[in-house]
Design a protein around this motif. Sequence first.
Motif, PDB file in Angstrom:
ATOM      1  N   ARG A  12       0.949  -1.250   0.140  1.00 52.06           N
ATOM      2  CA  ARG A  12      -0.010   0.063  -0.021  1.00 52.06           C
ATOM      3  C   ARG A  12       0.853   1.251   0.002  1.00 52.06           C
ATOM      4  O   ARG A  12       2.016   1.099   0.521  1.00 52.06           O
ATOM      5  N   SER A  13       0.265   2.298  -0.470  1.00 51.34           N
ATOM      6  CA  SER A  13       0.931   3.711  -0.471  1.00 51.34           C
ATOM      7  C   SER A  13       0.050   4.612  -0.617  1.00 51.34           C
ATOM      8  O   SER A  13      -1.134   4.477  -1.184  1.00 51.34           O
ATOM      9  N   LYS A  14       0.366   5.700   0.057  1.00 53.83           N
ATOM     10  CA  LYS A  14      -0.598   7.034   0.160  1.00 53.83           C
ATOM     11  C   LYS A  14      -0.660   7.605  -1.425  1.00 53.83           C
ATOM     12  O   LYS A  14      -1.634   8.312  -1.600  1.00 53.83           O
ATOM     13  N   ASP A  15       0.530   7.626  -1.978  1.00 58.88           N
ATOM     14  CA  ASP A  15       0.644   8.110  -3.465  1.00 58.88           C
ATOM     15  C   ASP A  15       1.251   7.119  -4.195  1.00 58.88           C
ATOM     16  O   ASP A  15       2.642   7.305  -4.359  1.00 58.88           O
ATOM     17  N   PRO A  16       0.777   6.077  -4.759  1.00 59.21           N
ATOM     18  CA  PRO A  16       1.323   5.258  -5.483  1.00 59.21           C
ATOM     19  C   PRO A  16       2.337   5.860  -6.464  1.00 59.21           C
ATOM     20  O   PRO A  16       3.313   5.130  -6.875  1.00 59.21           O
ATOM     21  N   LEU A  19       5.675   7.300  -5.224  1.00 50.70           N
ATOM     22  CA  LEU A  19       6.494   6.267  -4.714  1.00 50.70           C
ATOM     23  C   LEU A  19       6.871   5.375  -5.849  1.00 50.70           C
ATOM     24  O   LEU A  19       8.277   5.010  -5.884  1.00 50.70           O
ATOM     25  N   PRO A  50       2.693  -0.279  -6.572  1.00 49.11           N
ATOM     26  CA  PRO A  50       2.284   0.293  -5.350  1.00 49.11           C
ATOM     27  C   PRO A  50       0.866   0.391  -5.448  1.00 49.11           C
ATOM     28  O   PRO A  50       0.183   0.466  -6.476  1.00 49.11           O
ATOM     29  N   LYS A  52      -3.133   1.306  -3.722  1.00 51.69           N
ATOM     30  CA  LYS A  52      -3.811   2.483  -3.039  1.00 51.69           C
ATOM     31  C   LYS A  52      -3.872   1.914  -1.574  1.00 51.69           C
ATOM     32  O   LYS A  52      -4.256   1.065  -1.515  1.00 51.69           O
ATOM     33  N   ALA A  53      -3.906   2.974  -0.496  1.00 51.21           N
ATOM     34  CA  ALA A  53      -3.826   2.693   0.779  1.00 51.21           C
ATOM     35  C   ALA A  53      -5.186   1.882   1.099  1.00 51.21           C
ATOM     36  O   ALA A  53      -5.229   1.105   1.967  1.00 51.21           O
ATOM     37  N   GLN A  63       0.694  -4.511   5.209  1.00 50.21           N
ATOM     38  CA  GLN A  63       1.185  -3.618   4.506  1.00 50.21           C
ATOM     39  C   GLN A  63       1.512  -4.049   2.943  1.00 50.21           C
ATOM     40  O   GLN A  63       1.807  -3.414   1.958  1.00 50.21           O
ATOM     41  N   TRP A  64       1.806  -5.291   3.076  1.00 47.06           N
ATOM     42  CA  TRP A  64       2.513  -5.898   1.744  1.00 47.06           C
ATOM     43  C   TRP A  64       1.998  -7.392   1.762  1.00 47.06           C
ATOM     44  O   TRP A  64       1.673  -8.102   2.429  1.00 47.06           O
TER      45      TRP A  64
END
Length: 120
Positions: A12-16, A19, A50, A52-53, A63-64
């Motif tokens: 996950r990422s706040k801004d794929p 990142l 990545p 989306k959160a 998280q992964w």
Amino acid sequence: MAVTGIGGLFFRSKDPKALADWYVKHLGVGPTEDNPWIWPQQAGPTVFAPFKADSDYFPADRQWMINFRVDDLDGLIASLKAAGIEVLTKAEWDAPEVGRFARIHDPEGNPIELWEPTAE
């Protein structure tokens, strides 16, 4: 029947996009202009994406999820089940153009996706 490499690493990422761009720029890891999903490596392709959160592709409390490329999914599934490891498969995960998939969890509950790519 053995794992032959990493098939993908999903997290996950706040801004794929930002990142992913950072990994490409600073480490040379990630998609190319020719293919926005694949990072070519020796021994086969690896998806680097990545998510989306709020993705529901894998459990929300993780998280992964690592994806291992395998060469005999049926044999590996049989071996895992014989060892008492729960294996989940769903027909909708499989795609003739991509391959077949199964999922397991490690002893700490981390999700693992197993991928047998379609033969070329």
